[in-house]
Design a protein around this motif. Sequence first.
Motif, PDB file in Angstrom:
ATOM      1  N   LEU A 205       0.838  -1.191   0.000  1.00 25.22           N
ATOM      2  CA  LEU A 205       0.000   0.000   0.000  1.00 25.22           C
ATOM      3  C   LEU A 205       0.879   1.249   0.000  1.00 25.22           C
ATOM      4  O   LEU A 205       1.906   1.291   0.678  1.00 25.22           O
ATOM      5  CB  LEU A 205      -0.909   0.016   1.227  1.00 25.22           C
ATOM      6  N   THR A 206       0.452   2.241  -0.747  1.00 25.19           N
ATOM      7  CA  THR A 206       1.143   3.529  -0.715  1.00 25.19           C
ATOM      8  C   THR A 206       0.699   4.286   0.543  1.00 25.19           C
ATOM      9  O   THR A 206      -0.280   3.898   1.197  1.00 25.19           O
ATOM     10  CB  THR A 206       0.802   4.358  -1.959  1.00 25.19           C
ATOM     11  N   LEU A 207       1.399   5.361   0.869  1.00 25.19           N
ATOM     12  CA  LEU A 207       1.037   6.135   2.050  1.00 25.19           C
ATOM     13  C   LEU A 207      -0.383   6.697   1.943  1.00 25.19           C
ATOM     14  O   LEU A 207      -1.156   6.603   2.912  1.00 25.19           O
ATOM     15  CB  LEU A 207       2.047   7.259   2.273  1.00 25.19           C
ATOM     16  N   PRO A 208      -0.796   7.260   0.796  1.00 22.19           N
ATOM     17  CA  PRO A 208      -2.193   7.728   0.684  1.00 22.19           C
ATOM     18  C   PRO A 208      -3.202   6.594   0.874  1.00 22.19           C
ATOM     19  O   PRO A 208      -4.256   6.798   1.493  1.00 22.19           O
ATOM     20  CB  PRO A 208      -2.263   8.300  -0.745  1.00 22.19           C
ATOM     21  N   GLU A 209      -2.908   5.413   0.350  1.00 15.74           N
ATOM     22  CA  GLU A 209      -3.815   4.268   0.518  1.00 15.74           C
ATOM     23  C   GLU A 209      -3.888   3.853   1.983  1.00 15.74           C
ATOM     24  O   GLU A 209      -4.963   3.521   2.498  1.00 15.74           O
ATOM     25  CB  GLU A 209      -3.345   3.095  -0.336  1.00 15.74           C
ATOM     26  N   LEU A 210      -2.744   3.878   2.655  1.00 14.15           N
ATOM     27  CA  LEU A 210      -2.721   3.515   4.071  1.00 14.15           C
ATOM     28  C   LEU A 210      -3.512   4.529   4.906  1.00 14.15           C
ATOM     29  O   LEU A 210      -4.221   4.154   5.850  1.00 14.15           O
ATOM     30  CB  LEU A 210      -1.270   3.444   4.559  1.00 14.15           C
ATOM     31  N   GLN A 211      -3.438   5.793   4.520  1.00 20.10           N
ATOM     32  CA  GLN A 211      -4.203   6.820   5.226  1.00 20.10           C
ATOM     33  C   GLN A 211      -5.702   6.634   5.008  1.00 20.10           C
ATOM     34  O   GLN A 211      -6.511   6.843   5.916  1.00 20.10           O
ATOM     35  CB  GLN A 211      -3.751   8.204   4.760  1.00 20.10           C
ATOM     36  N   LEU A 212      -6.080   6.239   3.797  1.00 16.90           N
ATOM     37  CA  LEU A 212      -7.491   5.946   3.520  1.00 16.90           C
ATOM     38  C   LEU A 212      -7.979   4.790   4.390  1.00 16.90           C
ATOM     39  O   LEU A 212      -9.073   4.827   4.956  1.00 16.90           O
ATOM     40  CB  LEU A 212      -7.671   5.578   2.045  1.00 16.90           C
ATOM     41  N   LEU A 213      -7.152   3.761   4.488  1.00 19.66           N
ATOM     42  CA  LEU A 213      -7.510   2.593   5.280  1.00 19.66           C
ATOM     43  C   LEU A 213      -7.655   2.950   6.764  1.00 19.66           C
ATOM     44  O   LEU A 213      -8.579   2.489   7.446  1.00 19.66           O
ATOM     45  CB  LEU A 213      -6.439   1.506   5.101  1.00 19.66           C
ATOM     46  N   THR A 301     -10.090 -12.912   6.942  1.00 20.90           N
ATOM     47  CA  THR A 301      -9.567 -12.699   5.590  1.00 20.90           C
ATOM     48  C   THR A 301     -10.575 -11.938   4.729  1.00 20.90           C
ATOM     49  O   THR A 301     -10.216 -11.003   4.001  1.00 20.90           O
ATOM     50  CB  THR A 301      -9.241 -14.047   4.924  1.00 20.90           C
ATOM     51  N   THR A 302     -11.832 -12.328   4.833  1.00 16.93           N
ATOM     52  CA  THR A 302     -12.894 -11.675   4.057  1.00 16.93           C
ATOM     53  C   THR A 302     -13.071 -10.221   4.487  1.00 16.93           C
ATOM     54  O   THR A 302     -13.225  -9.323   3.649  1.00 16.93           O
ATOM     55  CB  THR A 302     -14.212 -12.436   4.220  1.00 16.93           C
ATOM     56  N   GLU A 303     -13.041  -9.989   5.791  1.00 14.07           N
ATOM     57  CA  GLU A 303     -13.232  -8.635   6.296  1.00 14.07           C
ATOM     58  C   GLU A 303     -12.075  -7.725   5.893  1.00 14.07           C
ATOM     59  O   GLU A 303     -12.277  -6.535   5.618  1.00 14.07           O
ATOM     60  CB  GLU A 303     -13.373  -8.656   7.823  1.00 14.07           C
ATOM     61  N   LEU A 304     -10.876  -8.274   5.823  1.00 16.84           N
ATOM     62  CA  LEU A 304      -9.727  -7.480   5.403  1.00 16.84           C
ATOM     63  C   LEU A 304      -9.920  -6.985   3.971  1.00 16.84           C
ATOM     64  O   LEU A 304      -9.645  -5.815   3.653  1.00 16.84           O
ATOM     65  CB  LEU A 304      -8.444  -8.325   5.515  1.00 16.84           C
ATOM     66  N   LEU A 305     -10.419  -7.838   3.103  1.00 18.79           N
ATOM     67  CA  LEU A 305     -10.704  -7.434   1.724  1.00 18.79           C
ATOM     68  C   LEU A 305     -11.853  -6.433   1.673  1.00 18.79           C
ATOM     69  O   LEU A 305     -11.797  -5.441   0.933  1.00 18.79           O
ATOM     70  CB  LEU A 305     -11.040  -8.672   0.887  1.00 18.79           C
ATOM     71  N   ARG A 306     -12.907  -6.704   2.459  1.00 18.23           N
ATOM     72  CA  ARG A 306     -14.072  -5.815   2.460  1.00 18.23           C
ATOM     73  C   ARG A 306     -13.695  -4.425   2.972  1.00 18.23           C
ATOM     74  O   ARG A 306     -14.110  -3.406   2.417  1.00 18.23           O
ATOM     75  CB  ARG A 306     -15.171  -6.424   3.349  1.00 18.23           C
ATOM     76  N   TRP A 307     -12.911  -4.402   4.036  1.00 18.73           N
ATOM     77  CA  TRP A 307     -12.439  -3.150   4.616  1.00 18.73           C
ATOM     78  C   TRP A 307     -11.615  -2.358   3.601  1.00 18.73           C
ATOM     79  O   TRP A 307     -11.767  -1.138   3.455  1.00 18.73           O
ATOM     80  CB  TRP A 307     -11.623  -3.484   5.871  1.00 18.73           C
ATOM     81  N   SER A 308     -10.760  -3.048   2.856  1.00 20.94           N
ATOM     82  CA  SER A 308      -9.919  -2.397   1.842  1.00 20.94           C
ATOM     83  C   SER A 308     -10.777  -1.803   0.726  1.00 20.94           C
ATOM     84  O   SER A 308     -10.564  -0.669   0.293  1.00 20.94           O
ATOM     85  CB  SER A 308      -8.921  -3.401   1.260  1.00 20.94           C
ATOM     86  N   ILE A 313      -9.719   0.889  -2.053  1.00 20.88           N
ATOM     87  CA  ILE A 313      -8.482   0.237  -2.494  1.00 20.88           C
ATOM     88  C   ILE A 313      -8.854  -1.010  -3.290  1.00 20.88           C
ATOM     89  O   ILE A 313      -9.543  -1.905  -2.783  1.00 20.88           O
ATOM     90  CB  ILE A 313      -7.596  -0.136  -1.286  1.00 20.88           C
ATOM     91  N   THR A 314      -8.373  -1.089  -4.527  1.00 23.36           N
ATOM     92  CA  THR A 314      -8.743  -2.206  -5.407  1.00 23.36           C
ATOM     93  C   THR A 314      -7.686  -3.313  -5.438  1.00 23.36           C
ATOM     94  O   THR A 314      -7.875  -4.320  -6.113  1.00 23.36           O
ATOM     95  CB  THR A 314      -8.953  -1.686  -6.842  1.00 23.36           C
ATOM     96  N   LYS A 315      -6.603  -3.144  -4.735  1.00 24.92           N
ATOM     97  CA  LYS A 315      -5.558  -4.163  -4.700  1.00 24.92           C
ATOM     98  C   LYS A 315      -6.031  -5.372  -3.899  1.00 24.92           C
ATOM     99  O   LYS A 315      -6.910  -5.265  -3.042  1.00 24.92           O
ATOM    100  CB  LYS A 315      -4.282  -3.602  -4.062  1.00 24.92           C
ATOM    101  N   HIS A 316      -5.413  -6.531  -4.180  1.00 21.57           N
ATOM    102  CA  HIS A 316      -5.728  -7.737  -3.411  1.00 21.57           C
ATOM    103  C   HIS A 316      -4.916  -7.693  -2.111  1.00 21.57           C
ATOM    104  O   HIS A 316      -3.736  -8.039  -2.080  1.00 21.57           O
ATOM    105  CB  HIS A 316      -5.378  -8.999  -4.200  1.00 21.57           C
ATOM    106  N   VAL A 317      -5.554  -7.285  -1.044  1.00 19.28           N
ATOM    107  CA  VAL A 317      -4.863  -7.057   0.226  1.00 19.28           C
ATOM    108  C   VAL A 317      -4.969  -8.297   1.116  1.00 19.28           C
ATOM    109  O   VAL A 317      -6.070  -8.791   1.385  1.00 19.28           O
ATOM    110  CB  VAL A 317      -5.449  -5.834   0.962  1.00 19.28           C
TER     111      VAL A 317
END
Length: 377
Positions: A205-213, A301-308, A313-317
């Motif tokens: 994740l980039t810093l802006p993506e991490l801030q969004l999360l 695992t599912t919630e981590l994707l849903r949260w992203s 964030i469209t990456k596979h986290v």
Amino acid sequence: MRILLKEKKISNEKASLYIEYYKGYTKTEEGKIKHNRQMETLKLYVWLNPKTTGQKLENKEARRLAEDIYSIRKSEELTGKFGMVNPHKGKVRVIDYFNSLKEKRSGYLSNYGVWVTTKRYIDQYFHKSLTFSELTPELIEGFKKFLDVEATTKYGTALKHGSKYSYFNRFRTLVKAAYEEGYVTDVRLLKIKSFDEKEAKREYLTLPELQLLAATECKYPVLKRAFLFSCMTGLRWSDVHKLKWQEVRDEDGLCRIIFTQQKTDNTEYLYISKQARELLGERSAISDRVFVGLQYSSAITTELLRWSMKAGITKHVTFHTSRHTAATLLLAHGADLYTVMKSLGHRDIRTTQIYAKILDEKLKEAANLLPTLNIEL
């Protein structure tokens, strides 16, 4: 093969002692018999007709040394040095030997898991009664093809390239160990190549993506704290999950974690930022886990994707994305490779250099982001 101690007359007075390795014979197209013999000259000589006490003593010493060497060669034959498998070792089942190697890794959770999964594929392909005397290059090549074409995950999907590489290399480790210990002697078994190693994509994740999360609500607050903590420290899931308060040291306004890596069994000393310490929460009993309620499950695992996705964030986290994120953020903000290597607990700096390569690629992309100017010279 027969091993014989012999002597050959080299003059009217002396004979040379040597060892003959007789490996049978073959017939030519003309029907002639061709014996397969090899000689080992010992450079030991005896008198044909010893006349003096000195000559008799020389003969006695030469024959004693020759007998000693002959005994050694016979012993080497039994242990398989000359291509003859020890009959007892040859009857050992391949799967039993693999299990013994697997259990030696039981203290290393992530590595042990790969061995366990490899055994599942061995069980699927090889007959359980297969012994080392029956193991051939063709069988090993067949197992490699099985992993490449037929084998599937427990979810029914094809194996990823990295998984094929890992599982087949565990089997090659078995073959190498068996060869070194005399269970097999066919050197061709060692020459079967593994899959080509490909560099795995490291999602981060980039810093802006991490801030969004960080600004987005997560169904499980403990998951949010743990993931963001890993993004700031680079700790693996296994180490975050088992982290206890006795491993967290608040000292002179700083916080340091002293823990044993689950993967490597190495003790690590890691300073963490003030914000990372805040994510740990209030201290409780030293034997308590820090992230109470954090458990590995499909729901997490599912919630981590849903949260992203909720954060845009469209990456596979996955949880391991946090570790990659920590590495790239450290490098992007000026940390040198050695510091990042020590922070992540890498044993080899080449592993850390992969993250520097990722940043280089991003810098190349950034070079073309500037708008085109209308320049008149």
